[in-house]
Design an enzyme around this catalytic site. Structure first.
Site, PDB file in Angstrom:
ATOM      1  N   ASN A   1     -43.973  73.753 133.494  1.00 56.29           N
ATOM      2  CA  ASN A   1     -43.344  74.283 132.007  1.00 56.29           C
ATOM      3  C   ASN A   1     -41.826  74.064 131.854  1.00 56.29           C
ATOM      4  O   ASN A   1     -41.456  73.731 131.071  1.00 56.29           O
ATOM      5  CB  ASN A   1     -43.741  75.810 131.583  1.00 56.29           C
ATOM      6  CG  ASN A   1     -45.052  75.674 130.842  1.00 56.29           C
ATOM      7  OD1 ASN A   1     -45.356  75.390 129.601  1.00 56.29           O
ATOM      8  ND2 ASN A   1     -45.781  76.243 131.730  1.00 56.29           N
TER       9      ASN A   1
ATOM     10  N   LEU B   1     -42.647  85.497 138.180  1.00 55.45           N
ATOM     11  CA  LEU B   1     -43.441  86.776 138.415  1.00 55.45           C
ATOM     12  C   LEU B   1     -42.959  88.323 138.436  1.00 55.45           C
ATOM     13  O   LEU B   1     -43.741  89.081 138.567  1.00 55.45           O
ATOM     14  CB  LEU B   1     -44.459  86.391 139.599  1.00 55.45           C
ATOM     15  CG  LEU B   1     -45.304  85.108 139.393  1.00 55.45           C
ATOM     16  CD1 LEU B   1     -45.991  84.766 140.786  1.00 55.45           C
ATOM     17  CD2 LEU B   1     -46.134  85.236 138.441  1.00 55.45           C
TER      18      LEU B   1
ATOM     19  N   HIS C   1     -47.017  83.258 128.399  1.00 58.09           N
ATOM     20  CA  HIS C   1     -48.112  83.915 129.095  1.00 58.09           C
ATOM     21  C   HIS C   1     -49.415  83.027 128.595  1.00 58.09           C
ATOM     22  O   HIS C   1     -49.551  82.917 127.451  1.00 58.09           O
ATOM     23  CB  HIS C   1     -48.337  85.234 128.509  1.00 58.09           C
ATOM     24  CG  HIS C   1     -49.230  85.977 129.252  1.00 58.09           C
ATOM     25  ND1 HIS C   1     -49.058  86.580 130.553  1.00 58.09           N
ATOM     26  CD2 HIS C   1     -50.660  86.323 129.059  1.00 58.09           C
ATOM     27  CE1 HIS C   1     -50.212  87.110 131.176  1.00 58.09           C
ATOM     28  NE2 HIS C   1     -51.013  86.882 130.091  1.00 58.09           N
TER      29      HIS C   1
HETATM   30  C1  GRF Z   1     -48.054  79.258 133.058  1.00 55.85           C
HETATM   31  O1  GRF Z   1     -49.431  79.297 132.658  1.00 55.85           O
HETATM   32  C2  GRF Z   1     -47.589  80.307 132.092  1.00 55.85           C
HETATM   33  O2  GRF Z   1     -47.995  80.630 131.083  1.00 55.85           O
HETATM   34  C3  GRF Z   1     -47.263  81.541 133.148  1.00 55.85           C
HETATM   35  O3  GRF Z   1     -47.267  80.934 134.465  1.00 55.85           O
HETATM   36  C4  GRF Z   1     -47.670  79.478 134.520  1.00 55.85           C
HETATM   37  C5  GRF Z   1     -46.430  78.779 134.972  1.00 55.85           C
HETATM   38  O4  GRF Z   1     -47.029  77.585 135.315  1.00 55.85           O
HETATM   39  N1  GRF Z   1     -46.400  82.538 132.850  1.00 55.85           N
HETATM   40  P1  GRF Z   1     -45.787  76.463 135.565  1.00 55.85           P
HETATM   41  O5  GRF Z   1     -45.043  76.659 136.757  1.00 55.85           O
HETATM   42  O6  GRF Z   1     -45.153  76.163 134.554  1.00 55.85           O
HETATM   43  O7  GRF Z   1     -46.723  75.229 135.984  1.00 55.85           O
END
Ligand code: GRF
Length: 192
Positions: free
Chosen positions: A15, A86, A105
């Site tokens: 992301n 986290l 989320h």
């Molecule tokens: C995503 O699914 C987001 O919703 C959650 O953690 C995940 C992160 O994935 N908070 P990435 O590290 O962006 O691939």
């Protein structure tokens, strides 16, 4: 003046990558810093690829010192985006950036949120409950996990025989297309 964004992430950072791609071309905002609690997080590599500075911190620095806040202030950060981060954000940081910290989320909150509800734990719980619909929530961050005001919720269908990989794939697709757009709309609102 472009809105200056800092991203916090703990893992892969797919992301974060989408945000870096999007805002590289934006006149409204730029990603100026990527922070992580995890020295092995792949998000560090992704930030390097975009030549975006990074900062790795530990628990003491995050919870028991002013170092992170000082760094954010020194860089004139306007907006903080949590992209797979986290750790619970400390009150002191939330108070410095009221209404300016956003999280994504991978579920339709208030269901499947709270401590321990991240990554595969979320998707497994959604599948185990026999949900026919999954989704994502982008929300402001307050002092409790996954409880701030919602900015956006998006949904996808879960078919009967969808497995973990499939549900994850659908959720991630939605995150990757919506997150940059939603952050862009928040940036525009902040400028008004
Ligand atoms: C995503 O699914 C987001 O919703 C959650 O953690 C995940 C992160 O994935 N908070 P990435 O590290 O962006 O691939």
């Amino acid at each position: 003046m472009k809105t200056r964004i800092a991203i916090f992430a703990s893992g892969s950072g797919s992301n974060a990558q989408k945000l870096m791609e999007h805002f590289k071309r934006s006149d409204d905002a730029e990603i100026v810093l990527v922070l992580t609690n995890n020295p092995d997080a792949y998000v560090l590599q992704r930030a390097d690829n975009f030549e975006i500075p990074t900062h790795v911190f530990n628990r003491d620095e995050f919870y028991r010192s002013e170092e992170i806040i000082n760094l954010l202030e020194r860089l004139d950060i306007d907006l903080i985006v949590l992209a797979g981060f986290l750790w619970l954000v400390p009150k002191t940081l939330i108070q410095k950036y009221p209404g300016r910290i956003i999280n994504i989320h991978p579920a339709l909150l208030p269901k499947y949120g709270g401590k321990g509800m991240y990554g595969d734990h979320v998707h497994n719980a959604v599948i185990a409950a026999g949900e026919t619909e999954g989704g994502i929530t982008i929300h402001y961050v307050n002092e409790n996990y996954d409880e701030g005001e919602y900015i956006y919720q998006g949904r996808y269908r879960i078919e009967k025989d969808d497995n973990l990989e499939m549900v994850k794939f659908k959720g991630q697709n939605l995150e990757h297309t919506q997150f940059p757009k939603v952050i862009e709309s928040v940036v525009k609102k902040l400028k008004k």
